[in-house]
Design an enzyme around this catalytic site. Structure first.
Site, mmCIF file in Angstrom:
data_model
loop_
_atom_site.group_PDB
_atom_site.id
_atom_site.type_symbol
_atom_site.label_atom_id
_atom_site.label_comp_id
_atom_site.label_asym_id
_atom_site.label_seq_id
_atom_site.Cartn_x
_atom_site.Cartn_y
_atom_site.Cartn_z
ATOM 1 N N CYS A 390 0.833 -1.201 0.000
ATOM 2 C CA CYS A 390 0.000 0.000 0.000
ATOM 3 C C CYS A 390 0.875 1.261 0.000
ATOM 4 O O CYS A 390 1.455 1.599 -1.017
ATOM 5 C CB CYS A 390 -0.980 -0.046 1.170
ATOM 6 S SG CYS A 390 -2.373 1.096 0.998
ATOM 7 N N HIS A 516 -3.525 -5.280 0.107
ATOM 8 C CA HIS A 516 -3.062 -5.789 1.401
ATOM 9 C C HIS A 516 -3.056 -7.320 1.405
ATOM 10 O O HIS A 516 -4.002 -7.953 1.890
ATOM 11 C CB HIS A 516 -3.959 -5.270 2.524
ATOM 12 C CG HIS A 516 -3.814 -3.809 2.794
ATOM 13 N ND1 HIS A 516 -3.012 -3.314 3.797
ATOM 14 C CD2 HIS A 516 -4.343 -2.727 2.166
ATOM 15 C CE1 HIS A 516 -3.057 -1.986 3.786
ATOM 16 N NE2 HIS A 516 -3.865 -1.612 2.805
ATOM 17 N N GLU A 518 -1.461 -9.337 3.262
ATOM 18 C CA GLU A 518 -1.398 -9.911 4.607
ATOM 19 C C GLU A 518 -2.764 -10.327 5.124
ATOM 20 O O GLU A 518 -2.880 -11.209 5.985
ATOM 21 C CB GLU A 518 -0.738 -8.917 5.577
ATOM 22 C CG GLU A 518 -1.574 -7.701 5.970
ATOM 23 C CD GLU A 518 -1.471 -6.531 5.001
ATOM 24 O OE1 GLU A 518 -1.837 -5.405 5.393
ATOM 25 O OE2 GLU A 518 -1.044 -6.740 3.858
#
EC number: 6.3.4.2
Length: 565
Positions: A390, A516, A518
């Site tokens: 990001c 994102h 993760e």
């Protein structure tokens, strides 16, 4: 296997102190019940007045976990998804702010027919209605609800009252309360103390709720004597007192609860029968890899703005655990404070000592940005594996523009609205947005990968879907220049307009993404980008160790070399 006629509700409350791990307990129990063949969902109820955590400081709340449908939610939903491998949604997180907002909106529309709107019954009825939202479509057997806060907090009382009423309406066979408490170990006395747990249960009883099962967090295992004492003074059977002592990794908690037979006690109390035995061999193998990695340890630096509070990067840290297990290494995270690099006395070489990879983390605002750009530059110029997420991608773009494309004033309009070379700019659809909360580009969006790129290799497919949370994007006016200087735009939106991924071909691993990743890493499904990044960092670390070993070997004279032959 016979499905229950009604959805069974399990409420998880916490007492004595905060941060005991209600989220981990809820996720672990959910995983155990799912492994027995039950269809399980988990939701989190937060007592704060914010509508959602989207505008809350990471220092106060930790990371904001974004779901596929674009909800900005509590970080505990990340635990639910990682343990259950089931997606959550907007309906999985309710705040008291949303409850009050809904009640006030109804009052403004005249839905209460001129009545005086009160906490009881109107707010409580609203909560009870929300409690059943996930259970309405008939696809669940068990719904676990984690109640945020600590027993005794004023803010949580409406949730507890709704829970009490629901149990009265649905009966003991359909609603169960698990109360998580703390049993401290006093070193001076060399014993565990049960009094805090007794007082916590007493406060819960004052709300009209008798806990069905007590889970006791402690530094050391609970003896049978302690369990008997807790049960006797808290009005529960000894077998319903579950010990949960500290362990090496949170992923060992389900195995500990399985040994304590928590899932069996829950199923018996809720009348759930004839479900299969759980097979957790895969989970045990994962835990073994986490605690005893065969290829040792590597260190990855995480450059961020909130490094004093690791919960701000919770999903990133967990994704490194998954990727470490996949690559048979332990990933040790070294937090690198972005602002430190802006000090003229900062030693970048020292910051990277022992570091085998750099991740530049997400964030907002201009604080620490120049430091992040310097960290990116060091990793790029020294061929150190780099991963940007990001804001990390935006900083990588700024760094490349300044130092490779010869655009020294390159910046993002987020940090300098009059930037001479705005390589990062506000998205067109964001330019008329005035409110902050819930207005970013949120949720899951598709991305097309470029054939032959690093990311195409690690994903093994052309079309991916990833979760987003941003307002700014790469400025396409600079795409041609970047490509001429060696930047590869390896992932874009399906129409090709929005840059999602950038990478450098000649670098051992230089990948940065606007989304994102993760948020989608799981125990059994490590995210491909984290897997590839950790693999590159591991190879880099092994290469450095080999060079060090060669340097340390004694140098032989030419005569000795001839004699060795």
């Amino acid at each position: 296997m016979a499905r229950p006629k009604n959805v069974k509700h399990i409420f998880v409350t916490g007492g004595v102190i905060s941060s005991l791990g209600k989220g981990i307990l809820s996720a672990s129990l959910g995983m155990l019940l799912k492994s027995r063949g039950l269809r399980v969902a988990i939701q989190k109820y937060d007592p704060y007045i914010n509508v959602d955590p989207g505008t809350m400081s990471p220092y106060q709340h930790g990371e904001v976990y974004v779901t596929d449908d674009g909800a900005e939610t509590d970080l505990d939903l990340g635990h639910y998804e990682r343990f259950l491998d089931e997606p959550t949604s907007q309906a999985s997180n309710l705040t008291m702010g949303r409850v009050y907002k809904s009640v006030i909106d109804k009052e403004r529309r005249g839905e209460y027919l001129g009545g005086t709107v009160q906490v009881v019954p109107h707010v409580i009825d609203e909560i009870k209605e929300k409690m059943n939202d996930l259970a309405k479509n008939g696809s669940l057997d068990v719904l676990i609800t984690e109640i945020g806060g600590t027993i005794g907090d004023i803010e949580s009382l409406p949730f507890l009252e709704a829970m009490r009423q629901l149990k009265l309406e649905l009966g003991d066979r359909n609603v169960l309360n698990i109360h998580l408490t703390f049993v401290p170990y006093i070193k001076a006395a060399s014993e565990l103390k049960t009094k805090p747990t007794q007082h916590s249960v007493k406060m819960l009883l004052e709300t009209g709720i008798q806990p069905d099962i007590l889970v006791c967090r402690s530094e050391k295992p609970l003896s049978r004597e302690i369990k008997n004492k807790v049960g006797h003074f808290c009005n529960v059977h000894e077998q319903d007192v579950i010990g949960l002592n500290d362990c090496e990794t949170i992923y060992a908690v389900p195995l500990m609860l399985l040994r304590e037979q928590l899932d069996l006690r829950v199923m018996k109390k809720l009348g759930l029968k004839k479900f299969r035995e759980p097979n957790l061999e895969h989970w045990k193998r994962f835990c073994e890899k986490v605690t005893n990695p065969k290829d040792g340890e590597i260190t990855i630096g995480v450059c961020g703005k909130y490094t004093e509070y690791p919960d701000a990067y919770k999903s990133i840290i967990e994704a490194f655990i998954h990727a470490g297990a996949s690559n048979d290494v332990k990933v040790s995270v070294k937090m690198l404070r972005a602002e430190d690099a802006e000090d003229s006395s900062f030693n970048m070489n020292k910051a990277f000592e022992g570091v085998s990879g750099l991740l530049v983390a997400p964030g907002f605002g201009d604080r620490g940005i120049e430091g992040k750009v310097q960290f990116v530059q060091y990793a790029r110029e020294n061929n150190i594996p780099f991963f940007g997420i990001c804001l990390g991608m935006q900083c990588a773009s700024i760094e490349f523009a300044r130092n490779v494309c010869d655009l020294p004033d390159a910046n993002s309009t987020e940090f300098n609205k009059r930037a001479r070379f705005p390589v990062i700019d506000l998205m067109e659809q964001q330019k008329k947005v005035k409110e902050k909360g819930g207005t970013m580009r949120l949720g899951s969006y598709p991305c097309i990968l470029k054939e032959g790129s690093k990311v195409h290799e690690v994903y093994g497919k052309f079309l991916i879907n990833e979760r987003h949370r941003h307002r700014y994007e790469f400025n396409n006016q600079f795409r041609k220049l970047f490509e001429e200087k060696g930047m590869i735009f390896s992932g874009t939106s399906p129409n090709g307009e929005l840059v999602e991924i950038i990478e450098l071909k000649e670098h051992r691993w230089f990948v940065a993404v606007q989304f994102h990743p993760e948020l989608k890493s799981r125990v059994q499904k490590v995210h491909p980008l984290f897997d590839g990044f950790v693999q590159a960092a591991k190879e880099f670390a092994m290469g450095k160790r080999q060079l060090t070993l060669e340097d340390e070997l004694p140098r032989l004279s030419s005569e000795e070399m001839e004699g060795a032959g």
